[in-house]
Scaffold this active site. Structure first.
Site, short mmCIF file in Angstrom:
data_model
loop_
_atom_site.label_atom_id
_atom_site.label_comp_id
_atom_site.label_asym_id
_atom_site.label_seq_id
_atom_site.Cartn_x
_atom_site.Cartn_y
_atom_site.Cartn_z
N SER A 129 0.85 -1.23 0.03
CA SER A 129 -0.01 0.06 -0.09
C SER A 129 0.97 1.33 -0.02
O SER A 129 1.58 1.52 -1.20
CB SER A 129 -1.09 -0.05 1.25
N ASP A 133 9.89 5.86 -10.48
CA ASP A 133 9.29 6.68 -11.70
C ASP A 133 10.22 7.84 -11.84
O ASP A 133 10.44 8.35 -13.06
CB ASP A 133 7.83 6.81 -11.43
N LYS A 163 -0.68 -4.19 -3.41
CA LYS A 163 -2.04 -3.59 -3.13
C LYS A 163 -2.05 -2.31 -3.67
O LYS A 163 -1.46 -1.28 -3.04
CB LYS A 163 -2.29 -3.54 -1.47
#
Length: 464
Positions: A321, A332, A346
């Site tokens: 999460s 990224d 998740k």
């Protein structure tokens, strides 16, 4: 042996239940005449066809009749008397349970526990759990808690609590059994991958006070920050810890290991705060759902700590999460190297919707996406460098004779110093191989980025 048919019984309370369900629904309902007698089969086929064409916004009257009929049969024929409140609350729990593993109906005790967990203090064993195949699965043991100290590991399946089998329990019921008076003992019977027989692990209950941020200097210039979960103040506490490490180091850090292993997640905003600390600008994470207010974008504010300093983020299957939000954002933006093993996967956001009477719904309302648009739902974050948790076995080598050991060897004009034996590094590789590899990578990145040495003396000219 069967039981007598109750289809002829339709007491007033059952009819009243059906009418109440329709009357209090914010939606309309589809009025379909009930089939009877010889028309039952044809009526069922017509109802099925009609259900396929059910307009959106209308409740299916046949399914409501079925619900009322099941309610009636349970009330009349179940071996023990069950009150209406229990049946209705069980029906609500069933609605939420069948949606996904993270949506739930929170009764007062569970609602209070959820509120306490986000602030960092609660009673119990210190494990983050979920359900898998009817058993309680350990997502991760929380740092410095009785469960971790007793040897409970991420991925363990709990099959018994003391002498009580877990199969058939709800997660809330299992959690309630695990909690108890501090100082009391509970025995967890678990199944662990790679172990032939079930293990029995005694754990002493305690009041769990979770400090979500910890850290230290691994080596001069190299910091280590461990986030055990994401609480409301985790971002601010991490920045304070970075200030402390730099004061201890006496200079800016040359590298940082951010440890998110076995971090089950927590508060979304805390994950954004942690990511923002290391990203100069741009998107951190965005969410998408069916409701307008579930469409959110979180961006980093200008300025970042440790700008340009190499960062390694450690993750594993217990990183879930909010941990995956941080790892995905830094990956990224190419701000950190992600090392370890694939994360939990998740990729959904839960919203707590308070109800009356101290109850609430924990409902999955959105999916989240990394800055590049990746959904990690059921996939996880794949590390840039895969490093399994391992135990090193050292190869014994014979002591070799070196130049300094030879009699009459030339002295070094700059003096001779005994080389360090690397005891601290050796201890780290023995206790935490993944962390040892992360530190090695940081050092390697600094070696590649260090400036070239300037010549301090010119080579003597050739003489001929």
């Amino acid at each position: 042996m069967g039981f007598p048919s109750l289809s002829h019984r339709h007491p007033a309370w059952a009819r009243g239940l059906l009418l109440a369900l329709l009357a209090f629904s914010p939606l309309g309902f589809s009025a379909q005449p009930a089939a009877s007698g010889a028309d039952t089969e044809a009526g069922s086929q017509a109802a099925a066809a009609s259900d396929e064409e059910q307009p959106k916004g209308l409740l299916p009257i046949n399914e409501l009749r079925t619900f009322a009929d099941v309610f009636d049969r349970i009330k009349q024929a179940y071996v023990e008397e069950v009150d209406d409140k229990t049946l209705l609350e069980n029906a609500i729990q069933g609605m939420l349970t069948e949606l996904d593993p993270h949506s739930a109906y929170l009764k007062p005790e569970a609602y209070q526990d959820l509120q306490i967990n986000t602030t960092g203090e609660f009673g119990g064993l210190g494990i983050e759990v979920g359900m898998e195949d009817g058993f309680v699965k350990v997502i991760t043991p929380i740092d410095d808690t009785p469960a971790q100290k007793a040897g409970v590991e991420a991925g363990d399946l709990i099959i018994k609590l003391d002498s009580t089998p877990v199969k058939g329990m709800s997660l809330a019921e299992a959690v309630k059994l695990m909690r108890g008076k501090p100082g009391s003992e509970i025995v967890l019977t678990i199944i662990r991958a790679g172990v032939d027989k079930p293990l029995e692990i005694p754990v002493i209950r305690a009041v769990i006070q979770v400090q979500s941020v910890k850290g230290r200097l691994l080596d001069p210039g190299y910091g280590y920050v461990r986030l055990s979960q994401f609480q409301i103040n985790t971002g601010a506490d991490m920045l304070k810890l970075l200030d402390k490490l730099e004061r201890q180091n006496g200079a800016e850090l040359k590298g940082l290991v951010l440890d998110l292993r076995n971090n089950p997640g927590g508060v979304l905003q805390a994950a954004v705060d942690v990511s923002d600390a290391f990203i100069n600008d741009g998107l951190v994470v965005y969410t998408q759902g069916r409701l307008p207010d579930s469409e959110m974008k979180f961006r980093a504010s200008p300025g970042a700590r440790l700008d340009g300093v190499p960062i390694v983020v450690l993750v594993n299957g217990g990183s879930a999460s909010a941990s995956e939000i941080v790892a995905g954002a830094l990956q990224d933006h190419q701000r950190a190297v992600i090392m370890g093993t694939s994360t939990f996967g998740k990729g959904s956001v839960q919203t707590v919707l308070p109800l009356h009477n101290n109850r609430a719904l924990k409902l999955t309302t959105a999916r989240y996406y990394t800055p590049s648009g990746r959904s990690i739902q059921a996939q996880g974050i794949v590390p840039d460098i895969k490093v399994e948790n391992a135990q090193l076995t050292r190869v014994e080598e014979m002591d070799r004779v070196k130049e300094r050991d030879l009699s009459g060897h030339l002295e070094n004009p700059e003096g001779e110093e005994s080389p360090g034996d690397g005891d601290a590094t050796t201890a780290l590789s023995d206790s935490d191989y993944q962390l040892h590899e992360a530190l090695n990578l940081l050092k390697a990145l600094n070696v590649l980025n260090r400036p070239k040495l300037k010549a301090v003396a010119e080579a003597p000219a050739d003489q001929g």
